[in-house]
Structure formats: C-alpha cells, structure tokens
Scaffold this active site. Structure first.
Site, PDB file in Angstrom:
ATOM      1  N   HIS A  22       0.876  -1.179   0.000  1.00  0.00           N
ATOM      2  CA  HIS A  22       0.000   0.000   0.000  1.00  0.00           C
ATOM      3  C   HIS A  22       0.915   1.232   0.000  1.00  0.00           C
ATOM      4  O   HIS A  22       2.027   1.180   0.502  1.00  0.00           O
ATOM      5  CB  HIS A  22      -0.831  -0.063   1.281  1.00  0.00           C
ATOM      6  N   ASP A  65       3.218  -4.731   7.934  1.00  0.00           N
ATOM      7  CA  ASP A  65       1.989  -3.953   7.806  1.00  0.00           C
ATOM      8  C   ASP A  65       0.824  -4.933   7.972  1.00  0.00           C
ATOM      9  O   ASP A  65       0.538  -5.739   7.084  1.00  0.00           O
ATOM     10  CB  ASP A  65       1.955  -3.284   6.418  1.00  0.00           C
ATOM     11  N   GLN A  95      -4.339  -5.263   6.916  1.00  0.00           N
ATOM     12  CA  GLN A  95      -5.333  -6.163   6.323  1.00  0.00           C
ATOM     13  C   GLN A  95      -5.336  -7.544   6.972  1.00  0.00           C
ATOM     14  O   GLN A  95      -6.127  -8.395   6.575  1.00  0.00           O
ATOM     15  CB  GLN A  95      -5.091  -6.314   4.812  1.00  0.00           C
ATOM     16  N   LYS A 140     -10.372  -0.862  10.489  1.00  0.00           N
ATOM     17  CA  LYS A 140     -10.497  -2.003   9.575  1.00  0.00           C
ATOM     18  C   LYS A 140     -10.839  -3.277  10.332  1.00  0.00           C
ATOM     19  O   LYS A 140     -10.962  -4.343   9.751  1.00  0.00           O
ATOM     20  CB  LYS A 140      -9.195  -2.198   8.794  1.00  0.00           C
ATOM     21  N   CYS A 169      -4.743   2.590  -3.648  1.00  0.00           N
ATOM     22  CA  CYS A 169      -3.517   3.104  -3.000  1.00  0.00           C
ATOM     23  C   CYS A 169      -2.343   2.154  -3.207  1.00  0.00           C
ATOM     24  O   CYS A 169      -1.542   1.921  -2.289  1.00  0.00           O
ATOM     25  CB  CYS A 169      -3.716   3.342  -1.509  1.00  0.00           C
TER      26      CYS A 169
HETATM   27  C1  LIG Z   1      -2.282  -2.936   3.460  1.00  0.00           C
HETATM   28  C2  LIG Z   1      -2.636  -1.580   3.985  1.00  0.00           C
HETATM   29  N1  LIG Z   1      -1.703  -0.867   4.626  1.00  0.00           N
HETATM   30  C3  LIG Z   1      -1.968   0.343   5.135  1.00  0.00           C
HETATM   31  C4  LIG Z   1      -3.206   0.930   4.998  1.00  0.00           C
HETATM   32  C5  LIG Z   1      -3.446   2.280   5.567  1.00  0.00           C
HETATM   33  O1  LIG Z   1      -4.334   2.230   6.634  1.00  0.00           O
HETATM   34  P1  LIG Z   1      -4.878   3.564   7.292  1.00  0.00           P
HETATM   35  O2  LIG Z   1      -5.432   4.398   6.172  1.00  0.00           O
HETATM   36  O3  LIG Z   1      -5.925   3.098   8.241  1.00  0.00           O
HETATM   37  O4  LIG Z   1      -3.732   4.234   7.973  1.00  0.00           O
HETATM   38  C6  LIG Z   1      -4.203   0.231   4.320  1.00  0.00           C
HETATM   39  C7  LIG Z   1      -5.529   0.848   4.111  1.00  0.00           C
HETATM   40  O5  LIG Z   1      -6.244   0.518   3.202  1.00  0.00           O
HETATM   41  C8  LIG Z   1      -3.914  -1.052   3.813  1.00  0.00           C
HETATM   42  O6  LIG Z   1      -4.839  -1.765   3.151  1.00  0.00           O
END
Ligand SMILES: Cc1ncc(COP(=O)(O)O)c(C=O)c1O
Length: 406
Positions: A123, A201, A204, A227, A365
């Site tokens: 992401h 990370d 998900q 999430k 993203c």
């Molecule tokens: C794999 C992953 N990392 C990071 C994020 C970023 O999360 P946040 O916008 O809650 O900070 C997302 C959000 O869609 C994501 O899917």
C-alpha cells in the site's frame, strides 16, 4: 458454519439500511469495516459518563478515563501477544505508525546509501514514507518482485535482495488488492539471519488472522482500528522494546516528556515517548471493545467464514465470461480483485453501486502494484465476518447485469 449470521448482523444496524431503494450489500471492508453496537455504545458511554483527559488528572474522572485507556493498551497487548504494554504505541492508524518508524528509524539507524526493502504489493502507506526519507536522507528504497499469481517472490530471492547496506525490510502481511497472505514468519526468519529487522503492515491481517508478534518475531507491526470493527482515528504500532528504546521521539509536545527546561528536555518512558499530545482515549476504549467482540466471535471462525466466502466468490466469478481475477495466491484472505472484458473499473463500480452493491474501484492506493499488473485499477470486493453467500450471489448477478449494459 460456526457464525450465526442472523444474530451477528443484528449487531451492525447499518447492514439493514437501503441504498437507492435496495438492500445494502457492503463489500468494501478492506477500506473500512462497519462497527458493532457494542463499540458505539462503549464510546457513547465513555463520553456520557467518564469523559476527562487522561494521565494528567488527580480527579476521579481522569483516573477512570486513564484506567480505561491503559486497559485498552493491555487488551491490544494480549490481542497481538506482545511481551509488554510498553511495546504497544497508540497512533492514528497504520499510516501514522509506519511514518513514525520511517522517520525515527531512518534518522537514528540509517546513513546515506543504506537500503530499505519493500515489496511490489505494498500500500502507498508502506512506500511513500520510505520515499520521503529517501529524498531527505539519500537512503535507497528497493522493492521485491511478485509472481504473476500475485505471490511474493521465493525466499531465496528475498535473501538475495538483503545486502550489506540493508537496514530494514517492510512487508505487508496481507495485500489489500490481491488478498495474498505473505509468509511473514519465514520472511522474518530469513531477514534476521542477515541481521535485518522487519516491519509488518498488518492493516489487512488484524481483522482476519490471529496475530502473535512473539511467534512471528517481527520487530515492528502496524494496524488500524477502523479495519477491524473499531473506530476511525486509532491504530497501533507494536515495536520490540529493544528497538523502541533505540529510536528517538517522533513528535514533541505534552504527554511524551519527562522534564522540560530551556536547557534540557528529557522524555517519558515507553510507550509514552511516542505519544505526544492528548490521545484519542475514547477511540482506544472503542478499539478494545472491538477486539473483545472479534475474539468473542472467534478469529478462527471469522477466518473460516471469510475463506468460504472468498472461495465461493472466486468460483462464482469464474463463471462470468471475460472476467479476470487479479491475485490467485494459494493462501488468500477475503479480498477478490477483478476486471471484466474492457469495462472500466469505475463504470463497473458505479453501476454496481446503483444496485446497492458497495465495492471499491481504482488503484487501491497501490499504484506500483497496478503498474506491475498492467492495469490502471481493478474492482475489489472484500469481505468481513458479517457478509453472506447471498451477498456474493447479488454481486455476481449485479456484474452480469452490468455486462449486459455494455
Ligand atoms: C495494506 C494496507 N496498509 C496500510 C493501509 C493504511 O491504513 P490507514 O489508512 O488506516 O492508515 C491500508 C488501508 O487501506 C492497507 O490496506
């Protein structure tokens, strides 16, 4: 089926609303999940009965709010099986957690020419913070390739990428586009053999898979409350105590200091050193309540139910002529990305929306991943514990209907 969906869905009143006069089919859970009543009630109750700023007050309400806030930290600790609450830092979300590490790790542990390794399926929030550091400090961002099935390259290729100048490896546990579950434990083992710490990370994975940071042996791990059935604006950075101790503060302000004078300022112990300003103490309580809820339903039940939905959805989508699925890893979490013929993802998403079906369209993203896949975007259906096979059927019927319009 271990989940009683009728009872469970009653906990999420939003699921019974209509859009455009049709029942809502909410399949955008990778973007954010809906919130159960218990989370909303817990937060409302805190504002109604407990509200006071935490940590600084001697009065009753402040102490009660502090107790709830610190109990939430302990709840997160047990959820991810961290050794100590000192290793649990509250942030605004995954993005802020990764920015915290990027900023403090690069400032204290890296020099010009040192390398951070990420993957082609990250992401933007696990790419851009490193690129910002690259611009400021001359560090180098390298990226591991993925296979055509959407799996990370084999471990020996990971190993070859780790050189003398590699200081950190950053990898997503689950891809928000492909659904791929990466073998993070193996990746971490290999990285550690080369003396390279790893940031995971878990944005998900936290809502779908049981996390155990000690078993995984990750050095840092980040996830977002919203999430995983919790509120927006709250997330977690887990860091091994030894690493967090070595990193300088991220932001300055109240809460994170020990003593301040014009001559010399010293900082609070962990984890407060990284928590400048008034924390969102109502959201931390909401997050803890969401974790209780998730664990009451049972992460194994959730994972099994979502696997069933993912497999069923994949099977049903394969029946649609001209439909291509992006991400066919052997181990996937509840995300299915696809395109049909030459129908633009935005058109598909807009027309599905008119049928009451909420999916996400676009680059999710993850533009470098889109470039790797050779597309500008996809349509993405993503599942949560409350989704049903009937909703998958509605999605497939909706797609068929859109196809007939073209
Ligand atoms: C794999 C992953 N990392 C990071 C994020 C970023 O999360 P946040 O916008 O809650 O900070 C997302 C959000 O869609 C994501 O899917």
């Amino acid at each position: 089926m271990m989940i009683d969906l009728t009872t469970l869905r009653a906990d999420f009143p939003i699921l019974s609303r209509e859009v455009y006069g049709r029942p809502l089919v909410y399949l955008d859970n990778a973007a954010t999940t809906q919130k159960p009543l218990c989370v909303l009630d817990a937060m409302r109750d805190e504002y109604l009965n407990v509200n006071a700023n935490v940590h600084r007050g001697v009065h009753f309400l402040s102490q009660q709010a502090t107790d709830l806030h610190e109990a939430a930290r302990e709840r997160v600790r047990t959820f991810i099986n961290a050794r100590k609450t000192e290793e649990v830092v509250f942030t605004r979300g995954t993005t802020e957690a990764i920015n915290l590490v990027a900023s403090t790790f690069c400032a204290s542990q890296m020099r010009e020419g040192d390398e951070v390794v990420v993957t082609d399926m990250e992401h933007h929030s696990n790419i851009v913070p490193w690129q910002l550091q690259a611009q400021q400090r001359g560090i180098i961002v390298r990226h591991l390739p993925i296979t055509d099935r959407g799996e990370l390259c084999p471990l020996d290729e990971v190993e070859r990428m780790l050189g003398d100048r590699t200081r950190l490896l950053c990898v997503t546990h689950v891809s928000n586009v492909l659904g791929t579950v990466n073998p993070v434990k193996d990746i971490i083992r290999v990285a550690h053999e080369h003396g390279v710490p790893v940031l995971v990370d878990a944005a998900q994975s936290a809502p779908h898979l049981r996390l155990d940071v000690q078993a995984m042996d990750c050095d840092f791990l980040a996830f977002s409350g919203h999430k995983m059935y919790g509120p927006t604006g709250i997330g977690v950075l887990y860091g091994k105590e030894a690493w967090l101790d070595r990193l300088p503060p991220y932001q300055g302000g109240g809460e994170m200091i020990d003593k301040v004078s014009w001559e010399r300022t010293t900082f609070e112990r962990l984890p407060f050193k990284f928590e400048a300003g008034t924390p969102d103490y109502v959201a931390t309580h909401g997050l803890a309540t969401a974790i209780d809820y998730l664990e009451r339903v049972g992460l194994d039940n959730v994972a099994a139910h979502e696997k069933d939905l993912t497999d069923y959805c994949t099977e049903r989508l394969r029946e649609v002529e001209g439909l291509r699925i992006y991400g066919e890893a052997g181990h996937k979490a509840g995300v299915v990305s696809f395109l049909v013929g030459d129908i633009h993802h935005l058109d598909m998403g807009t027309l599905l929306d008119r049928l009451g079906i909420a999916v996400r369209t676009g680059h999710h993203c993850a533009q470098p991943l889109m470039a790797r896949l050779g597309v500008t975007g996809t349509v993405r259906a993503s599942f949560a514990m409350y989704n049903t096979r009937e909703e998958v059927d509605l999605l497939v019927a909706g797609i068929r209907r859109v196809v007939t319009m073209f």
